[in-house]
Design a protein around this motif. Structure first.
Motif, short mmCIF file in Angstrom:
data_model
loop_
_atom_site.label_atom_id
_atom_site.label_comp_id
_atom_site.label_asym_id
_atom_site.label_seq_id
_atom_site.Cartn_x
_atom_site.Cartn_y
_atom_site.Cartn_z
N VAL A 164 0.82 -1.22 0.00
CA VAL A 164 0.00 0.00 0.00
C VAL A 164 0.85 1.27 0.00
CG1 VAL A 164 -1.92 -1.16 1.14
CG2 VAL A 164 -0.31 0.14 2.52
N THR A 165 2.16 1.13 -0.17
CA THR A 165 2.99 2.34 -0.20
C THR A 165 3.17 2.83 -1.63
OG1 THR A 165 5.09 1.17 -0.48
CG2 THR A 165 4.31 1.51 1.77
N GLU A 166 3.49 4.12 -1.73
CA GLU A 166 3.80 4.69 -3.04
C GLU A 166 5.22 4.35 -3.46
OE1 GLU A 166 2.10 8.69 -3.82
OE2 GLU A 166 0.71 7.11 -4.38
N GLU A 167 5.98 3.78 -2.54
CA GLU A 167 7.39 3.50 -2.84
C GLU A 167 7.57 2.34 -3.80
OE1 GLU A 167 9.70 2.97 0.88
OE2 GLU A 167 8.32 4.53 1.55
N GLY A 218 1.60 -0.42 -6.68
CA GLY A 218 0.44 0.42 -6.41
C GLY A 218 0.09 1.31 -7.60
N LYS A 235 -3.36 1.33 -9.78
CA LYS A 235 -4.21 2.51 -9.99
C LYS A 235 -4.51 2.72 -11.48
CE LYS A 235 -1.78 5.10 -6.86
NZ LYS A 235 -1.47 6.31 -6.04
N ILE A 287 4.16 7.38 2.69
CA ILE A 287 2.96 7.81 1.96
C ILE A 287 2.30 6.59 1.33
CG2 ILE A 287 2.06 9.36 0.15
CD1 ILE A 287 3.36 10.75 2.60
N THR A 288 1.01 6.48 1.55
CA THR A 288 0.30 5.30 1.03
C THR A 288 -0.46 5.63 -0.27
OG1 THR A 288 -1.38 5.80 2.66
CG2 THR A 288 0.11 4.00 3.18
N LEU A 289 -1.00 4.58 -0.87
CA LEU A 289 -1.64 4.64 -2.19
C LEU A 289 -2.53 5.85 -2.46
CD1 LEU A 289 -2.82 1.02 -2.99
CD2 LEU A 289 -0.88 2.30 -3.89
N GLY A 290 -3.31 6.22 -1.47
CA GLY A 290 -4.21 7.35 -1.67
C GLY A 290 -3.51 8.69 -1.52
N GLY A 291 -2.18 8.66 -1.45
CA GLY A 291 -1.42 9.90 -1.32
C GLY A 291 -1.46 10.47 0.09
#
Ligand SMILES: Cc1cc2nc3c(=O)[nH]c(=O)nc-3n(C[C@H](O)[C@H](O)[C@H](O)COP(=O)(O)OP(=O)(O)OC[C@H]3O[C@@H](n4cnc5c(N)ncnc54)[C@H](O)[C@@H]3O)c2cc1C
Lengths: 374, 389
Positions: free
Chosen positions: A342-345, A349, A353, B198-202
């Motif tokens: 669930v991280t943007e790293e 993910g 999206k 920071i997670t998926l939903g920003g």
């Protein structure tokens, strides 16, 4: 029957794959997506120089004489890197509409720029009340001497801020949901009366709400005879679905393979995660659905390109499957990565999206299943 | 068995409704002041600010039915923002295993919502396999304090928390569940570095927490050294029971129906779409059943004390339902769910719908990932043994 690529197709696929692996690591992509324009002019020029922008156009139009199969090969690679340049909006949608136009003068004037990259197009077709119906059009065009006067609003127009012109579906006759009476017009984005609200989309791309207030458009900018554009619009939407599905298949491949890799590296309970059978089975399901989507993509693309019977129905089947399984694969890739998912790293993910957005573009999974069953 | 609410229960329901209506947030007022006042007033009703705490610690001592009524009514009313970490996770541990001095020191501030806590369990190498945690706590020679070093990850709200309850390793010579010690320490001190994730939903809610040579007095240890795992396991049960969110899901489902009926499609709305309606109906059926699973679990908990194994079922079913509602909201938003600017585009609910869906993906990961929860049920509830005889 034969599923082998020609030598030329193999070359394109390899060169797009190289471009993606050279330029589209996660960090570079995030930097580009965060920039004002949201993509790179350099990349765009590269695409033009390598002839990719002219690929799906007839030789008579100055293109390379390719078809949906070539677009598929490119889009699948773009999907593996989540490429940001507006190839889809300009070449597949805008260019795809223009190349089918019966208005020879319009083609002569505008197509060359699309092919050499100096001009960018997009397609404005969605309206809020329509949900996913292409034929539900209220944006109106009233005749006024040599011109049309256009009023209305188009929604979620892909890459509109970067576009020079947009192909807009307007109603010149018929009722709100009639297929007859829809006309496609090529409208300059900087025309007086056109206003745009630009915003990012959750997948890192950009879109706009476009409002038309008494916009004056010469009648010579119509792509077909008045009221006759629906079949053209539908054909472009089908090409759009094929291209998006190819992109989705590329993204799915990354998702399932990254998950297979990650679960073999990460250890919990003194075992790699991949040792747990429930996760193995889940990954096998992800893999199977990816292969099914790829088969359906080939099937729909070949039937459309080679005019097999019932191509429309297979396109519906494809979009249903892509939407549903894309989200299935994305959700499970996240789940199997645990917190990291669930991280943007991590890149998964971002691929997830993109698949979510692809499901909604040109009608979601449920919509196309209903069309398929109808 | 009886499904009717008694006259007393109906009277209680009216009282709850009246309280919630009287204390609703008056638009424009200072939110934080209203929030703290709200809890004060709920406290004056006799422990309504701490519904789940036992009577001896000031709780209201409600019957399962009263809890059910409270959950239902607070799900529809706009109650103040609250965090579970101190109130629902640490407090039961303090009550069960803390000494009297610790209870007096920490419980009142938790109750007053004055001190925010965070939960320092997970580590980069210890997620589902929590017991393999490595953050090291070494007792000083004079036995008065621990020196703590290590890294915690996914610590929700660590960036605003005042205190952390933390699992540390004091002995690694035996099996890994032994040698874990439960410590409490302040977050705002030198040696603690909080880095956002920071997670998926920003959004920013989870963090990485580096702990570097901080000193924690032994008074801040819960129970005995090396026994922290036992205390934490009880706490995990409490965490899971709180995560099902059934009443809130029932409200969310009603909201979703209202939203879907604003989405036009052909001559009707999305509520006329048979595929969408079918999915809504399936959700509702599952919710009606799980609501009773929760009631059965509440009823059995009121006779025993610890939440039983059905709490695992609730977490699994409850979170799955929450995710399905979020997913349907994204579907209802159609193409507008993709818009990710500052304000919504098209359908007004779509922007929040996508954000909610993305964060809902972690519901089946935190508080015990679903795959691992199923393992627990297989072993503890079904009695399935791993190896053949
Ligand atoms: C939004 C969020 C908030 C959080 N807040 C907190 C917090 O405040 N404090 C805190 O301490 N922690 C917190 N966590 C951490 C959370 O508890 C962990 O993410 C969780 O325990 C899973 O661990 P992991 O992320 O390391 O995943 P892993 O343990 O690596 O699991 C990855 C995948 O493998 C599966 N798996 C693992 N073991 C097995 C097995 N034996 N059999 C089958 N499948 C298995 C899991 O189910 C999962 O699908 C939070 C996490 C998130 C995402």
């Amino acid at each position: 029957m034969n599923f082998d690529l020609t030598e030329e197709q193999q070359l394109i696929q390899d060169s797009v794959a190289r471009f993606v692996s050279d330029n589209y690591d996660l960090k570079s992509r995030l930097t580009l997506a965060g920039s004002k324009q949201g993509f790179s002019d350099d990349h765009w020029n590269t695409m033009a120089k390598l002839g990719w922008l002219g690929m799906p156009f007839a030789e008579a139009d100055g293109g390379f004489g390719g078809d949906q199969i070539d677009t598929m090969l490119m889009m699948e690679q773009f999907g593996r890197g989540l490429v940001l340049e507006p190839f889809f909006a300009s070449v597949v949608l805008g260019g795809g509409a223009l190349k089918r136009s019966t208005n020879a003068d319009l083609k002569t004037e505008y197509l060359p720029g699309v092919l050499d990259g100096s001009r960018k197009l997009t397609l404005a077709y969605a309206e809020e009340q329509a949900r996913f119906d292409l034929h539900d059009v209220t944006t109106s065009a009233r005749e006024d001497g040599e011109n049309y006067i256009v009023n209305g609003q188009k929604s979620m127009v892909a890459s509109a801020a970067a576009a020079d012109q947009m192909v807009v579906s307007v109603r010149t006759g018929g009722g709100q949901i009639d297929e007859a009476g829809i006309t496609l017009l090529l409208i300059d984005t900087d025309s007086e009366g056109v206003s745009m609200d630009n915003f990012p989309t959750v997948d890192g791309l950009q879109a706009s709400e476009v409002t038309f207030k008494d916009v004056r458009v010469p009648q010579s900018r119509a792509l077909t005879a008045p009221g006759d554009s629906f079949e053209l619009l539908r054909a472009v939407a089908n090409d759009g679905i094929l291209a998006l599905s190819a992109e989705a298949v590329g993204a799915m491949e990354i998702l399932y393979k990254d998950t297979v890799d990650y679960t073999q590296e990460r250890e919990q309970f003194d075992h790699p995660l991949s040792a747990f059978q429930v996760l193995q089975h889940c990954m096998v399901e992800m893999f199977m659905e990816y292969e099914q989507c790829k088969s359906m993509l080939y099937r729909a693309t070949l039937e459309t390109a080679q005019q097999g019977l019932g191509a429309q129905r297979i396109v519906h089947a494809l979009k249903h499957l892509i939407g549903k399984q894309g989200i299935f694969i994305g959700e499970n890739a996240v789940q199997l990565h645990g917190g990291m998912g669930v991280t943007e790293e991590l890149r998964i993910g971002h691929y997830f999206k993109r698949l979510l957005v692809i499901d909604a573009q040109f009608g979601n999974s449920d919509y196309h299943l209903q069309q398929f069953a109808a | 068995m009886d499904i009717q609410l008694s006259a007393d229960d109906l009277a209680f329901q009216e009282e709850v409704k009246a309280f919630l209506a009287e204390n609703a947030y008056p638009a424009g007022e200072d939110y934080n002041k209203w929030r703290l006042d709200w809890f004060d007033k709920a406290g004056e009703k006799g422990g309504w600010d701490i519904p789940k705490w036992p009577i001896e610690f000031g709780g209201p001592g409600w019957s399962p039915t009263q809890h059910y009524i409270w959950e239902k009514e607070t799900a529809v009313a706009a109650t103040p923002w609250d965090m579970p970490f101190g109130l629902s996770m640490l407090a039961p541990i303090l009550m069960g295993y803390g000494n009297e001095q610790q209870q007096q020191r920490f419980l009142p501030d938790i109750r007053a919502r004055k001190v925010n806590w965070c939960q320092g369990y997970s580590e980069p190498g210890a997620g589902s396999d929590l017991a393999s945690l490595k953050t090291k706590a070494e007792l000083s020679e004079d036995g008065t304090y621990y020196t703590v070093n290590g890294t915690k990850i996914w610590t929700t709200m660590a960036h605003i928390a005042d205190w952390i309850f933390c699992l540390t390793r004091t002995d690694d010579s035996g099996i890994k569940q032994q040698g874990i010690t439960f410590l409490l320490f302040p977050m705002k001190q030198d040696g603690i570095e909080v880095k956002p994730i920071i997670t998926l939903g920003g959004t920013h809610s989870v963090n990485m927490v580096h702990i570097n040579d901080i000193k924690v007095p032994v008074e801040n240890r819960i129970g005995e050294e090396d026994k922290g795992w036992t205390y934490a396991k009880g706490l995990l049960q409490h965490e899971r029971t709180g995560l099902a969110g059934i009443s809130r899901s029932l409200v969310a489902l009603e909201n979703l129906k209202a939203q879907a009926s604003t989405v036009t499609r052909g001559n009707g709305t999305l509520m006329d779409d048979p595929a969408f309606r079918g999915k809504l109906a399936e959700l509702e059926v599952d919710l009606l059943a799980v609501e009773f699973t929760e009631l059965r679990s509440l009823a059995s908990a009121s006779t025993g004390s610890e939440p039983g194994p059905e709490s695992s079922i609730l977490k699994l079913k409850g979170t799955e339902i929450q995710q399905r509602i979020q997913k349907l909201t994204v579907e209802a938003g159609g193409i507008y769910s993709a818009a990710w600017g500052a304000k919504p585009v098209g359908h007004s609910f779509a922007r929040g719908g996508m954000g909610g869906y993305l964060s809902s993906r972690s519901y089946t990961i935190y508080g015990g990932a679903s795959e691992v929860q199923k393992d627990v049920i297989a072993k503890n509830v079904l009695g399935i043994k791993r190896s053949s005889k």
